[in-house]
Design a protein around this motif. Structure first.
Motif: not given
Length: 526
Positions: A418-419, A421, A423, A427, A449-450, A458, A514
């Motif tokens: 789940s962490d 992200y 970009s 990954n 975090l993303g 992200e 976030r």
């Protein structure tokens, strides 16, 4: 052919046995309070009898919302003695949070600390609970645990429970969504108790002393079970919040040999000057779990405390029983292509597999989801068949964590699914970035975090807290980090905060970070 009912051992039987074997030995220390095992056992009898008188029956649920206190332990074992399942909640939760939990587990009674009347009212409003509320550390009166009358006649015995009987509803911390209740059974927790004693604290006996510095509503409560089974007394600080001077003073005064904590608490304790004021040579095992510990913090703790650290990795659903890294292996070299230290080898009787997205088991060095099987795995989620089916897809319990095994069977956690992200199509797992930033001498804590970006999908954002008196800024940190990471992994922003939000169990809560960034109007500049 109908399968016969198979009897399990009620967890409260461990207290009964210790009280018979060591009746006059110390069981609990809290300020001026020093209970023997006989006194603790009799207290559990009184709680059990009181619950039964209010209508609690085998298989019911009792919600326990209280601070660490001797009466907490008395209540915990009294609930099990009555045959009920306990649903412990962290005392730092709001009334609304506790009401959500109560709506899942539907308690028929509640035990609560004095001063938490709003929480009790919220549970009553949600569940219709009309009576059956006992008060811990109250001002006296008929509903105070301290003033309960003695158990009479047949009220004192441990209720008969069968294999699979619910003992503990272990709620997820709620850092990533609505809480779910993992079902922990009497027989499963019997295995966990034995496994904790064997793998985490070899040789645990009545000559040991444990210090409770984390909430007994979570992992520290599970850590309590082997202490009771082996007859090791538990020391509970009197401060309502972590106070390093008190902790280290108690270690010296009571000759503490083991304690359970989480990385943020351990780092706070080892960074405090009080650690040098008191003798902590009695410590043999400091067990830490609950979140990955940054290498820099781990090395500092080893320098200060010596070879006493024991790491274990495990979710509440697996009751901590996935891996163990004993003191002698804390300097274990890591593979050349892995930048994060190992969290240890599989616990006794447990099995780990790394699976790809199709559920195919991967070989050593390959990265995928960490999955586990064995008798420490929970019996599913209470009243949540969908979550249970998802978690046990293919027969393995899916942790949601990402990692790899080396050829010797040691596990390396590279991130939380789940962490992660994405970009620019790549990954990114934040753990490696956090490790490198935490190695900077000016950084005390960091979370990566993303965050949404119109071009890249992200981007990485690092939110960090500085060491006291440190002289640096975000631009310098990014420049320092650049040669250490592939370019696509580099955070686009470093944002300095005075502190990072944490859950009641000491975990950094990225969802809250976030939300705070978004609510403050943060947006990428390009």
């Amino acid at each position: 052919m109908t399968s016969p009912a198979v009897r399990a051992v009620n967890l409260a039987e461990m207290l009964s046995q210790t009280a018979r074997r060591l009746p006059d030995a110390t069981a609990v220390v809290h300020g001026s309070v020093r209970w023997t095992w006989r006194e603790l056992n009799e207290g559990a009898d009184r709680v059990s009898a009181a619950l039964r008188r209010t209508g609690v029956r085998t298989g019911d649920c009792v919600l326990l919302h209280a601070r660490n206190h001797p009466e907490y332990i008395q209540s915990l074992y009294g609930i099990w003695r009555a045959g009920a399942a306990v649903a412990p909640t962290n005392v730092r939760l709001t009334p609304a949070d506790v009401a959500v939990i109560a709506d899942v587990c539907r308690p028929v009674a509640m035990i609560a600390s004095a001063g938490t009347g709003d929480h009790v009212a919220a549970v009553r409003e949600t569940t219709g609970l009309a009576s059956g509320v006992l008060w811990i550390d109250g001002d006296g009166g008929p509903d105070a645990v301290a003033d309960l009358p003695p158990a009479a006649g047949g009220e004192a015995g441990n209720a008969i429970v069968e294999v699979g009987a619910h003992a503990w509803y272990f709620f997820t911390s709620g850092t990533s969504g609505a809480p779910k209740a993992a079902i922990l059974t009497h027989d499963q927790l019997g295995f966990v108790t034995t496994n904790h004693a064997a793998d985490l604290m070899p040789g645990l006996s009545e000559s040991d002393v444990s210090l409770a510095v984390a909430p007994l509503s979570h992992g520290a409560g599970v850590h309590l079970l082997p202490q009771v089974a082996r007859g090791a007394p538990t020391v509970i600080p009197t401060s309502s919040r972590l106070h390093a001077e008190e902790v280290w003073g108690l270690v010296e005064q009571e000759r503490v040999t083991n304690m359970f904590t989480v990385p943020t608490i351990l780092t706070t304790l080892t960074d405090d000057p009080a650690v040098e004021k008191f003798d902590h040579s009695s410590l043999r095992h400091i067990i830490y779990a609950g979140a990955p510990m940054l290498n820099a913090d781990r090395d500092r703790a080893l320098e200060v405390l010596g070879p006493v650290l024991v790491q274990y990795y495990g979710l509440g659903e697996v009751t901590g029983n996935i891996t163990v890294l004993p003191p002698v292996e804390h300097r274990r070299p890591q593979p050349d292509d892995v930048e994060i230290g190992t969290c240890g080898r599989p616990r006794t009787g447990m099995q780990i597999a790394i699976l790809d997205d199709a559920g195919v088991e991967l070989g050593p060095g390959e990265i995928g989801e960490i999955c586990v099987a064995g008798p420490a795995v929970c019996a599913g989620y209470l009243a949540n068949e969908t979550a249970t089916a998802t978690a046990f897809e293919g027969g393995w319990f899916h942790t949601g964590d990402i990692g790899t095994l080396d050829e010797h069977g040691y596990l390396y956690i590279t991130g939380r699914a789940s962490d992660m992200y994405i970009s620019g199509g790549s990954n990114v797992h934040p753990r490696d970035i956090e490790e490198k930033l935490a190695a900077h001498p000016a950084v005390a804590e960091v979370a990566v975090l993303g965050m949404p970006h119109p071009k890249w999908g992200e981007i990485g954002v690092a939110v960090w807290v500085s060491q006291p008196g440190a002289e640096t800024d975000s631009a310098e940190l990014l420049g320092w980090l650049e040669p250490k990471l592939a370019r696509y992994k580099l955070p686009k922003y470093c944002i300095r905060w005075s502190e990072l939000p944490k859950s009641g169990y000491g975990k950094i809560v990225k969802r809250t970070i976030r939300d705070k960034l978004i609510s403050s109007g943060w947006a990428p500049s390009n």
